[in-house]
Design an enzyme around this catalytic site. Structure first.
Site, PDB file in Angstrom:
ATOM      1  N   GLN A 134      39.268  35.147  37.768  1.00 46.45           N
ATOM      2  CA  GLN A 134      39.206  36.568  37.371  1.00 46.45           C
ATOM      3  C   GLN A 134      38.879  36.559  35.883  1.00 46.45           C
ATOM      4  O   GLN A 134      39.750  36.308  35.050  1.00 46.45           O
ATOM      5  CB  GLN A 134      40.547  37.264  37.669  1.00 46.45           C
ATOM      6  CG  GLN A 134      40.725  38.632  37.015  1.00 46.45           C
ATOM      7  CD  GLN A 134      39.658  39.647  37.387  1.00 46.45           C
ATOM      8  OE1 GLN A 134      39.304  39.812  38.550  1.00 46.45           O
ATOM      9  NE2 GLN A 134      39.114  40.331  36.389  1.00 46.45           N
ATOM     10  N   CYS A 135      37.620  36.845  35.543  1.00 47.56           N
ATOM     11  CA  CYS A 135      37.175  36.690  34.150  1.00 47.56           C
ATOM     12  C   CYS A 135      37.346  37.932  33.289  1.00 47.56           C
ATOM     13  O   CYS A 135      37.539  37.829  32.087  1.00 47.56           O
ATOM     14  CB  CYS A 135      35.711  36.256  34.114  1.00 47.56           C
ATOM     15  SG  CYS A 135      35.495  34.550  34.604  1.00 47.56           S
ATOM     16  N   MET A 235      37.736  43.794  42.042  1.00 47.63           N
ATOM     17  CA  MET A 235      36.961  43.330  40.887  1.00 47.63           C
ATOM     18  C   MET A 235      35.509  43.218  41.328  1.00 47.63           C
ATOM     19  O   MET A 235      35.209  42.551  42.331  1.00 47.63           O
ATOM     20  CB  MET A 235      37.502  41.970  40.398  1.00 47.63           C
ATOM     21  CG  MET A 235      36.679  41.363  39.265  1.00 47.63           C
ATOM     22  SD  MET A 235      36.802  42.347  37.745  1.00 47.63           S
ATOM     23  CE  MET A 235      35.184  42.058  37.039  1.00 47.63           C
ATOM     24  N   GLU A 236      34.633  43.858  40.565  1.00 50.78           N
ATOM     25  CA  GLU A 236      33.254  44.074  40.986  1.00 50.78           C
ATOM     26  C   GLU A 236      32.336  42.875  40.769  1.00 50.78           C
ATOM     27  O   GLU A 236      31.213  43.044  40.298  1.00 50.78           O
ATOM     28  CB  GLU A 236      32.720  45.311  40.254  1.00 50.78           C
ATOM     29  CG  GLU A 236      32.619  45.186  38.712  1.00 50.78           C
ATOM     30  CD  GLU A 236      33.886  45.530  37.936  1.00 50.78           C
ATOM     31  OE1 GLU A 236      34.978  45.480  38.528  1.00 50.78           O
ATOM     32  OE2 GLU A 236      33.775  45.849  36.742  1.00 50.78           O
ATOM     33  N   HIS A 260      34.994  52.457  44.702  1.00 46.51           N
ATOM     34  CA  HIS A 260      35.025  52.222  43.256  1.00 46.51           C
ATOM     35  C   HIS A 260      34.230  50.957  42.892  1.00 46.51           C
ATOM     36  O   HIS A 260      33.350  50.988  42.029  1.00 46.51           O
ATOM     37  CB  HIS A 260      36.483  52.117  42.802  1.00 46.51           C
ATOM     38  CG  HIS A 260      36.658  51.854  41.343  1.00 46.51           C
ATOM     39  ND1 HIS A 260      36.864  52.861  40.430  1.00 46.51           N
ATOM     40  CD2 HIS A 260      36.639  50.706  40.627  1.00 46.51           C
ATOM     41  CE1 HIS A 260      36.970  52.342  39.217  1.00 46.51           C
ATOM     42  NE2 HIS A 260      36.846  51.021  39.309  1.00 46.51           N
ATOM     43  N   GLU A 261      34.534  49.866  43.584  1.00 41.86           N
ATOM     44  CA  GLU A 261      33.845  48.602  43.249  1.00 41.86           C
ATOM     45  C   GLU A 261      32.355  48.692  43.571  1.00 41.86           C
ATOM     46  O   GLU A 261      31.518  48.159  42.846  1.00 41.86           O
ATOM     47  CB  GLU A 261      34.500  47.407  43.954  1.00 41.86           C
ATOM     48  CG  GLU A 261      36.004  47.232  43.705  1.00 41.86           C
ATOM     49  CD  GLU A 261      36.432  47.350  42.247  1.00 41.86           C
ATOM     50  OE1 GLU A 261      35.624  47.020  41.349  1.00 41.86           O
ATOM     51  OE2 GLU A 261      37.567  47.796  41.999  1.00 41.86           O
ATOM     52  N   HIS A 264      30.585  50.305  40.752  1.00 38.09           N
ATOM     53  CA  HIS A 264      30.323  49.427  39.600  1.00 38.09           C
ATOM     54  C   HIS A 264      28.966  48.729  39.710  1.00 38.09           C
ATOM     55  O   HIS A 264      28.458  48.222  38.709  1.00 38.09           O
ATOM     56  CB  HIS A 264      31.413  48.361  39.478  1.00 38.09           C
ATOM     57  CG  HIS A 264      32.608  48.784  38.686  1.00 38.09           C
ATOM     58  ND1 HIS A 264      32.533  49.308  37.415  1.00 38.09           N
ATOM     59  CD2 HIS A 264      33.935  48.737  38.984  1.00 38.09           C
ATOM     60  CE1 HIS A 264      33.757  49.563  36.967  1.00 38.09           C
ATOM     61  NE2 HIS A 264      34.632  49.226  37.901  1.00 38.09           N
ATOM     62  N   ASP A 340      43.695  42.883  27.538  1.00 40.01           N
ATOM     63  CA  ASP A 340      44.674  42.949  28.638  1.00 40.01           C
ATOM     64  C   ASP A 340      45.883  43.810  28.257  1.00 40.01           C
ATOM     65  O   ASP A 340      46.488  44.459  29.113  1.00 40.01           O
ATOM     66  CB  ASP A 340      45.163  41.552  29.042  1.00 40.01           C
ATOM     67  CG  ASP A 340      44.118  40.804  29.877  1.00 40.01           C
ATOM     68  OD1 ASP A 340      43.231  41.464  30.460  1.00 40.01           O
ATOM     69  OD2 ASP A 340      44.193  39.565  29.920  1.00 40.01           O
ATOM     70  N   TYR A 348      39.918  55.083  32.519  1.00 40.70           N
ATOM     71  CA  TYR A 348      39.560  55.584  33.846  1.00 40.70           C
ATOM     72  C   TYR A 348      39.663  57.106  33.888  1.00 40.70           C
ATOM     73  O   TYR A 348      38.724  57.798  34.253  1.00 40.70           O
ATOM     74  CB  TYR A 348      40.516  55.018  34.904  1.00 40.70           C
ATOM     75  CG  TYR A 348      40.405  53.530  35.123  1.00 40.70           C
ATOM     76  CD1 TYR A 348      39.767  53.030  36.252  1.00 40.70           C
ATOM     77  CD2 TYR A 348      40.949  52.616  34.234  1.00 40.70           C
ATOM     78  CE1 TYR A 348      39.683  51.670  36.487  1.00 40.70           C
ATOM     79  CE2 TYR A 348      40.860  51.251  34.447  1.00 40.70           C
ATOM     80  CZ  TYR A 348      40.231  50.785  35.571  1.00 40.70           C
ATOM     81  OH  TYR A 348      40.128  49.441  35.793  1.00 40.70           O
ATOM     82  N   LYS A 530      49.119  46.543  39.016  1.00 41.83           N
ATOM     83  CA  LYS A 530      49.465  47.966  39.150  1.00 41.83           C
ATOM     84  C   LYS A 530      50.829  48.151  39.810  1.00 41.83           C
ATOM     85  O   LYS A 530      51.541  49.114  39.503  1.00 41.83           O
ATOM     86  CB  LYS A 530      48.369  48.627  39.990  1.00 41.83           C
ATOM     87  CG  LYS A 530      48.645  50.036  40.414  1.00 41.83           C
ATOM     88  CD  LYS A 530      47.498  50.597  41.223  1.00 41.83           C
ATOM     89  CE  LYS A 530      47.795  52.010  41.695  1.00 41.83           C
ATOM     90  NZ  LYS A 530      46.695  52.558  42.507  1.00 41.83           N
TER      91      LYS A 530
HETATM   92  N1  BES Z   1      36.957  45.985  36.837  1.00 42.57           N
HETATM   93  C1  BES Z   1      38.174  46.585  37.243  1.00 42.57           C
HETATM   94  C2  BES Z   1      39.339  45.636  37.206  1.00 42.57           C
HETATM   95  C3  BES Z   1      39.599  45.022  35.849  1.00 42.57           C
HETATM   96  C4  BES Z   1      39.557  45.779  34.699  1.00 42.57           C
HETATM   97  C5  BES Z   1      39.905  43.689  35.765  1.00 42.57           C
HETATM   98  C6  BES Z   1      39.797  45.186  33.458  1.00 42.57           C
HETATM   99  C7  BES Z   1      40.160  43.091  34.528  1.00 42.57           C
HETATM  100  C8  BES Z   1      40.102  43.846  33.369  1.00 42.57           C
HETATM  101  C9  BES Z   1      38.058  47.166  38.662  1.00 42.57           C
HETATM  102  O1  BES Z   1      36.833  47.765  38.915  1.00 42.57           O
HETATM  103  C10 BES Z   1      39.059  48.263  38.806  1.00 42.57           C
HETATM  104  O2  BES Z   1      38.975  49.207  38.061  1.00 42.57           O
HETATM  105  N2  BES Z   1      39.963  48.153  39.765  1.00 42.57           N
HETATM  106  C11 BES Z   1      40.932  49.188  40.062  1.00 42.57           C
HETATM  107  C12 BES Z   1      40.405  50.047  41.170  1.00 42.57           C
HETATM  108  C13 BES Z   1      40.862  51.473  41.145  1.00 42.57           C
HETATM  109  C14 BES Z   1      40.606  52.186  39.858  1.00 42.57           C
HETATM  110  C15 BES Z   1      40.217  52.253  42.286  1.00 42.57           C
HETATM  111  C16 BES Z   1      42.212  48.455  40.469  1.00 42.57           C
HETATM  112  O3  BES Z   1      42.247  47.224  40.362  1.00 42.57           O
HETATM  113  O4  BES Z   1      43.179  49.091  40.834  1.00 42.57           O
HETATM  114 ZN    ZN Z   2      36.634  49.626  37.843  1.00 43.14          ZN
END
Ligand code: BES
Ligand code: ZN
Length: 582
Positions: A134-135, A235-236, A260-261, A264, A340, A348, A530
């Site tokens: 996970q980068c 993660m997209e 969502h993904e 992206h 982070d 968002y 989350k």
């Molecule tokens: N790209 C993000 C996840 C992310 C953000 C990973 C920043 C590392 C650093 C992904 O697209 C995302 O936003 N995921 C959300 C989905 C939700 C908003 C529908 C998630 O993980 O909950």
């Molecule tokens: Zn996102």
């Protein structure tokens, strides 16, 4: 171009830009390391170019060559979250525009922040080990020495330029099933059928997104369902979205994460934020598109309902950070800030709220989608700043600049706290949730007999989530109330992660001791940030159980994802510098 200064990357100060990245890995499951070779094709941006800086974290560099000749290299001092700059001196000078192939052989650390190594026991199949990466945001540097900034896009693998944070690897006993003409789901075989059912709307979502935003350029769109410790909902990663198994609710009710993904693929992967300070360009537009997909596939009322839920998530983030915290700015300064640590609902949901506000001002969803589509076309394959986005907004709506000039841009973008304008969303689908929430909030002991199982039978799972979110915004309910709620609704038996998460938080907030063990179990059975972090935090805030939260965290720490473990450690005020694995 690396000409922009990215505060989270040493390499963005270097006057060159990576064009192509050729990577080969040898996966060592015994030692938890990747033995690797990477060849970076780098273009000089100035004359007399002879040294470059790359981002690294905890890498052991064995050898560096430039066009096959030995090159000198040295590691700089280690920074708390940026890692260690690797300074390379070329054995020759380049002129502006010339290319050099810099080849590095190196090894990752067992503690690499981008990687989680799982033992067979930590997988569904129990027989094979598992590795995933996970980068995003700045963890690529722990698996590839590179220009780890979203301002730099290079080719990798296929001939499609991409920023380092979209590089991904997975190794495990994986199977796949076709779910559409350009889509398969991948996972350990134990999850594959469930996943195929859950994500069966993928092709419809892709088509809907194409109608909205233009052609899908990446060819394949597959989904990988990871083991439960995967730290994000989704993660997209291009061509292969990584997803948490907590989306497998059994009723497709959490598929908005896939919408969502998928979104992206346009906002994020085609048009990319130039630095993590402009992260809202990725996420705000993506949430906007995600909800437009919901609008097409469901209804406008459904979009309004989700938008309202988003406003509440924003409110919660603002409360958690504090309304004066500069990290609640839409465009925060990340100077000396780990992305982070800055991560929250703000980019968002403040981002979405701004776009929705502009949509209303500019003439509605169809008109505003015209802008979003045109923005995507114009900036495809590049990385953009908020200023470039805003300039284009004014160009596109050149006949409406009077209205745009009345927007309080400074308040929206550079001021902490809630946005200056609160959108009025349609409450049709929320009304039942609001009413039921108020009944519970206002109920006296003597009224509790009036609650019936049937109160929630007509609510969709989206509405049940909303009902619980509303309750979480109120003062904690008396213990007698949550006990009664369990008696009539039996929420303990719900396995939908979004419902269970909110319900257990509610119980712990009301100091129901029986819920503590369940909350900690959910926090450790899966590792989606989350859920895991707020669950630990909630138990930690229940005085009597603070120590229990810390004890359970310490017991599970070694098996947790490194990023999740670090952030939970901070939340529980446990030493977060301690390494996770060995
Ligand atoms: N790209 C993000 C996840 C992310 C953000 C990973 C920043 C590392 C650093 C992904 O697209 C995302 O936003 N995921 C959300 C989905 C939700 C908003 C529908 C998630 O993980 O909950
Ligand atoms: Zn996102």
């Amino acid at each position: 171009m690396a000409s922009v200064l990215d505060p989270c990357s040493f390499s963005s100060f270097t006057k060159c830009v990576t064009k192509h990245l050729n990577l080969s890995y040898n996966v060592d499951f015994e030692r938890h390391v990747l033995k690797a070779k990477v060849a970076l094709t780098v273009e000089a941006l100035e004359d007399h170019f002879s040294s470059l800086t790359l981002d690294t974290r905890d890498l052991k560099i064995f050898n560096v060559t430039a066009n096959g000749q030995e090159a000198k290299f040295a590691m700089g001092p280690k920074h708390s979250f940026m890692g260690t700059p690797l300074e390379i001196t070329l054995p020759f000078d380049l002129s502006r525009g010339q290319h050099v192939i810099v080849e590095l052989s190196y090894e990752t650390a067992p503690t690499a922040s981008a990687l989680q190594w799982l033992t067979p026991e930590q997988t569904a199949g129990k027989t094979h080990p598992y590795l995933f990466s996970q980068c995003q945001a700045n963890h690529c540097r722990s698996m590839v020495p590179c220009q780890d900034s979203p301002s730099v896009k290079h080719t990798y693998y296929a001939q499609v330029p991409m920023p380092s944070y979209l590089i991904a690897i997975v190794v495990g006993a994986l199977e796949s099933r076709e779910i559409g003409p350009r889509s398969r789901v991948w996972s350990e075989k134990e999850y594959v059928d469930k996943a195929a059912f859950e994500f069966s709307e993928t092709e419809t979502m892709l088509k809907t997104a194409e109608d909205l935003a233009g052609p899908y350029v990446w060819g394949q769109y597959d989904i990988l369902v990871l083991p439960p410790s995967f730290p994000y909902g989704g993660m997209e990663n291009p061509c292969l979205t990584f997803a948490t198994p907590t989306l497998l609710a059994g009723d497709r009710s959490l598929s908005n994460v896939i919408a969502h993904e998928i979104s992206h693929s346009w906002t994020g992967n085609l048009v990319t934020n130039k630095t993590w300070e402009h992260f809202w360009l990725n996420e705000g537009h993506t949430v906007y598109l995600e909800r437009m997909i919901g609008r097409s596939m469901e209804s406008e009322q459904f979009r309004q309902f989700k938008a309202m839920g988003g406003w509440k998530d924003l409110q919660e983030s603002v409360n958690t950070f504090g309304a004066n915290n500069p990290l609640t700015n839409l465009v925060p300064s990340l100077h000396e800030v780990d992305p982070d640590d800055a991560f929250s609902s703000v980019p968002y949901e403040k981002g979405f709220a701004l776009l929705y506000h502009l949509e209303e001002l500019m003439g509605g969803p169809e008109v505003f989608m015209g802008f979003v589509k045109s923005y995507i076309q114009l900036f495809a394959y590049s990385s953009v700043t908020t200023e470039e986005w805003k300039n284009y907004l004014f160009t596109y709506f050149k006949d409406k600049v009077d209205i745009l000039n009345k927007v309080d841009w400074n308040a929206w973008m550079h001021t902490p706290g809630m946005p200056p304008v609160k959108p009025q969303y349609d409450t049709t689908l929320a009304d039942a949730c609001i009413a039921l929430c108020q009944r519970w909030v206002n109920a006296k002991e003597g009224d509790l007999g009036g609650f019936k199982e049937s109160d929630v039978k007509t609510l969709s799972s989206h509405q049940l989530i909303e009902f619980l979110s509303l309750l979480l915004q109120e003062e904690p309910l008396p213990l007698s109330h949550v006990k009664k709620m369990q008696e009539v609704y039996d929420l303990n038996s719900f396995m939908n992660a979004e419902i269970r998460f909110r319900w257990l938080r509610l119980c712990v907030k009301s100091k129901w001791e029986d819920a503590v063990a369940m909350a900690l179990k959910m926090a450790t059975d899966q590792g989606r940030m989350k859920f895991t972090r707020p669950l630990f935090r909630e138990v930690y805030n229940f005085d009597k159980y603070s120590e229990e939260a810390v004890r359970v965290f310490k017991a599970h720490r070694a098996a947790m994802h490194p990023v999740t473990a670090g952030l939970v450690a901070k939340a529980l005020k446990v030493d977060s510098t301690q390494t996770t694995s060995f």
